[in-house]
Scaffold this motif. Sequence first.
Motif, PDB file in Angstrom:
ATOM      1  N   TRP A 156       0.822  -1.199   0.000  1.00 42.65           N
ATOM      2  CA  TRP A 156       0.000   0.000   0.000  1.00 42.65           C
ATOM      3  C   TRP A 156       0.864   1.260   0.000  1.00 42.65           C
ATOM      4  O   TRP A 156       2.039   1.200   0.325  1.00 42.65           O
ATOM      5  CB  TRP A 156      -0.959   0.024   1.189  1.00 42.65           C
ATOM      6  N   THR A 157       0.242   2.370  -0.380  1.00 44.06           N
ATOM      7  CA  THR A 157       0.855   3.693  -0.248  1.00 44.06           C
ATOM      8  C   THR A 157      -0.182   4.627   0.364  1.00 44.06           C
ATOM      9  O   THR A 157      -1.391   4.423   0.207  1.00 44.06           O
ATOM     10  CB  THR A 157       1.330   4.282  -1.600  1.00 44.06           C
ATOM     11  N   SER A 158       0.301   5.627   1.044  1.00 42.68           N
ATOM     12  CA  SER A 158      -0.586   6.596   1.678  1.00 42.68           C
ATOM     13  C   SER A 158       0.015   7.986   1.511  1.00 42.68           C
ATOM     14  O   SER A 158       1.158   8.207   1.888  1.00 42.68           O
ATOM     15  CB  SER A 158      -0.731   6.256   3.167  1.00 42.68           C
TER      16      SER A 158
ATOM     17  N   GLU B 217     -15.746  25.533  12.743  1.00 42.01           N
ATOM     18  CA  GLU B 217     -14.596  25.684  13.630  1.00 42.01           C
ATOM     19  C   GLU B 217     -13.312  25.320  12.908  1.00 42.01           C
ATOM     20  O   GLU B 217     -13.291  24.401  12.090  1.00 42.01           O
ATOM     21  CB  GLU B 217     -14.756  24.782  14.857  1.00 42.01           C
ATOM     22  N   ARG B 218     -12.231  26.031  13.223  1.00 38.01           N
ATOM     23  CA  ARG B 218     -10.916  25.718  12.671  1.00 38.01           C
ATOM     24  C   ARG B 218     -10.388  24.461  13.372  1.00 38.01           C
ATOM     25  O   ARG B 218     -10.353  24.392  14.593  1.00 38.01           O
ATOM     26  CB  ARG B 218      -9.919  26.852  12.939  1.00 38.01           C
ATOM     27  N   ARG B 219      -9.973  23.480  12.567  1.00 39.41           N
ATOM     28  CA  ARG B 219      -9.454  22.221  13.115  1.00 39.41           C
ATOM     29  C   ARG B 219      -8.196  21.809  12.371  1.00 39.41           C
ATOM     30  O   ARG B 219      -8.047  22.083  11.186  1.00 39.41           O
ATOM     31  CB  ARG B 219     -10.471  21.082  12.952  1.00 39.41           C
ATOM     32  N   HIS B 220      -7.317  21.120  13.094  1.00 37.37           N
ATOM     33  CA  HIS B 220      -6.203  20.443  12.432  1.00 37.37           C
ATOM     34  C   HIS B 220      -6.798  19.212  11.780  1.00 37.37           C
ATOM     35  O   HIS B 220      -7.519  18.441  12.417  1.00 37.37           O
ATOM     36  CB  HIS B 220      -5.126  20.057  13.441  1.00 37.37           C
ATOM     37  N   THR B 221      -6.544  19.042  10.488  1.00 39.61           N
ATOM     38  CA  THR B 221      -7.047  17.870   9.776  1.00 39.61           C
ATOM     39  C   THR B 221      -5.913  17.259   8.972  1.00 39.61           C
ATOM     40  O   THR B 221      -4.891  17.894   8.698  1.00 39.61           O
ATOM     41  CB  THR B 221      -8.203  18.216   8.813  1.00 39.61           C
ATOM     42  N   ARG B 222      -6.119  16.023   8.619  1.00 41.05           N
ATOM     43  CA  ARG B 222      -5.228  15.318   7.704  1.00 41.05           C
ATOM     44  C   ARG B 222      -6.095  14.661   6.654  1.00 41.05           C
ATOM     45  O   ARG B 222      -7.000  13.896   6.972  1.00 41.05           O
ATOM     46  CB  ARG B 222      -4.405  14.265   8.443  1.00 41.05           C
ATOM     47  N   ARG B 223      -5.818  14.986   5.416  1.00 35.91           N
ATOM     48  CA  ARG B 223      -6.510  14.332   4.307  1.00 35.91           C
ATOM     49  C   ARG B 223      -5.592  13.224   3.805  1.00 35.91           C
ATOM     50  O   ARG B 223      -4.414  13.463   3.551  1.00 35.91           O
ATOM     51  CB  ARG B 223      -6.822  15.334   3.203  1.00 35.91           C
ATOM     52  N   VAL B 224      -6.140  12.024   3.694  1.00 33.19           N
ATOM     53  CA  VAL B 224      -5.348  10.849   3.342  1.00 33.19           C
ATOM     54  C   VAL B 224      -5.909  10.210   2.080  1.00 33.19           C
ATOM     55  O   VAL B 224      -7.113   9.964   1.982  1.00 33.19           O
ATOM     56  CB  VAL B 224      -5.343   9.823   4.502  1.00 33.19           C
ATOM     57  N   LYS B 225      -5.008   9.952   1.142  1.00 25.21           N
ATOM     58  CA  LYS B 225      -5.344   9.151  -0.035  1.00 25.21           C
ATOM     59  C   LYS B 225      -4.576   7.846   0.121  1.00 25.21           C
ATOM     60  O   LYS B 225      -3.348   7.812   0.033  1.00 25.21           O
ATOM     61  CB  LYS B 225      -4.933   9.857  -1.324  1.00 25.21           C
ATOM     62  N   PHE B 226      -5.300   6.777   0.383  1.00 21.26           N
ATOM     63  CA  PHE B 226      -4.715   5.461   0.609  1.00 21.26           C
ATOM     64  C   PHE B 226      -4.933   4.620  -0.642  1.00 21.26           C
ATOM     65  O   PHE B 226      -6.052   4.517  -1.132  1.00 21.26           O
ATOM     66  CB  PHE B 226      -5.382   4.791   1.813  1.00 21.26           C
ATOM     67  N   THR B 227      -3.865   4.033  -1.144  1.00 20.40           N
ATOM     68  CA  THR B 227      -3.965   3.196  -2.338  1.00 20.40           C
ATOM     69  C   THR B 227      -3.473   1.799  -2.020  1.00 20.40           C
ATOM     70  O   THR B 227      -2.325   1.619  -1.604  1.00 20.40           O
ATOM     71  CB  THR B 227      -3.132   3.792  -3.495  1.00 20.40           C
ATOM     72  N   GLN B 228      -4.339   0.831  -2.220  1.00 19.91           N
ATOM     73  CA  GLN B 228      -3.977  -0.573  -2.052  1.00 19.91           C
ATOM     74  C   GLN B 228      -3.274  -1.005  -3.338  1.00 19.91           C
ATOM     75  O   GLN B 228      -3.855  -0.900  -4.413  1.00 19.91           O
ATOM     76  CB  GLN B 228      -5.235  -1.406  -1.828  1.00 19.91           C
ATOM     77  N   THR B 229      -2.032  -1.450  -3.246  1.00 18.90           N
ATOM     78  CA  THR B 229      -1.292  -1.820  -4.447  1.00 18.90           C
ATOM     79  C   THR B 229      -1.308  -3.315  -4.706  1.00 18.90           C
ATOM     80  O   THR B 229      -0.788  -3.767  -5.718  1.00 18.90           O
ATOM     81  CB  THR B 229       0.167  -1.316  -4.369  1.00 18.90           C
ATOM     82  N   ASP B 230      -1.876  -4.083  -3.795  1.00 27.87           N
ATOM     83  CA  ASP B 230      -2.042  -5.516  -4.039  1.00 27.87           C
ATOM     84  C   ASP B 230      -3.539  -5.825  -4.000  1.00 27.87           C
ATOM     85  O   ASP B 230      -4.362  -4.939  -3.846  1.00 27.87           O
ATOM     86  CB  ASP B 230      -1.253  -6.353  -3.025  1.00 27.87           C
ATOM     87  N   LYS B 231      -3.917  -7.050  -4.183  1.00 33.15           N
ATOM     88  CA  LYS B 231      -5.325  -7.482  -4.110  1.00 33.15           C
ATOM     89  C   LYS B 231      -6.241  -6.664  -5.023  1.00 33.15           C
ATOM     90  O   LYS B 231      -7.333  -6.285  -4.640  1.00 33.15           O
ATOM     91  CB  LYS B 231      -5.825  -7.413  -2.667  1.00 33.15           C
TER      92      LYS B 231
ATOM     93  N   GLY C 215      -5.891  -3.599  -6.062  1.00 29.72           N
ATOM     94  CA  GLY C 215      -5.826  -2.149  -5.904  1.00 29.72           C
ATOM     95  C   GLY C 215      -7.061  -1.566  -5.246  1.00 29.72           C
ATOM     96  O   GLY C 215      -7.847  -2.243  -4.615  1.00 29.72           O
ATOM     97  N   GLY C 216      -7.223  -0.292  -5.405  1.00 29.61           N
ATOM     98  CA  GLY C 216      -8.342   0.429  -4.811  1.00 29.61           C
ATOM     99  C   GLY C 216      -7.834   1.640  -4.054  1.00 29.61           C
ATOM    100  O   GLY C 216      -6.737   1.631  -3.513  1.00 29.61           O
ATOM    101  N   VAL C 217      -8.647   2.705  -4.047  1.00 32.08           N
ATOM    102  CA  VAL C 217      -8.284   3.955  -3.382  1.00 32.08           C
ATOM    103  C   VAL C 217      -9.334   4.288  -2.334  1.00 32.08           C
ATOM    104  O   VAL C 217     -10.529   4.136  -2.567  1.00 32.08           O
ATOM    105  CB  VAL C 217      -8.178   5.112  -4.405  1.00 32.08           C
TER     106      VAL C 217
END
Length: 186
Positions: free
Chosen positions: A140-142, A155-169, A171-173
Amino acid sequence: MSLPETFTMADLSGKFSLNKILTDSAAADRILAGQGVGLLKRKAFNLVSPVMHLKHYKDADGVESVEIEHHLHQGDSPPPETRRMTWVEEDVDTKIFGKIKTKTRRVALTDLDDSDSFLTTGWETDCASLIQSDLYADKWTSVQVWGIEEVESGERRHTRRVKFTQTDKGGGVVHCRFVYDYLGSV
């Protein structure tokens, strides 16, 4: 709890707790499953409210870094991890994911790959820069982009946007926005 108006991406130091109401828990679970985290550990994760202590600093060589300490209410807390903003790939052995590669940098919004609008939209317009952290494992990659957003409640918030990619099985995002409550300074 929202961020104070004085909080900026110039210094991310503080205590944060994952807001499980504002975070897409189903997407977060799919990411953990794709990273090989078993069902029992994922269920346990949903029962606890981990707290992160972020220490943002420059070392003696002037390298900007963020040290992340995860504190769990019960059980073993993993050792601290340090994200050095050099955009140089580093090998990391994590307790949860095993051996991964990571690289981190400070970026302007215009420097992000805009082929995936999920990673590039929603950020505060006065956010001078963001932090991009890419993680790689065998299966996988993230890509994570950290910043400040106004969430549903305004409200102002700390956020993390994540794009996760399955590279086996086949694939899929999976896209997930992780939203954090600010608990105060470290």
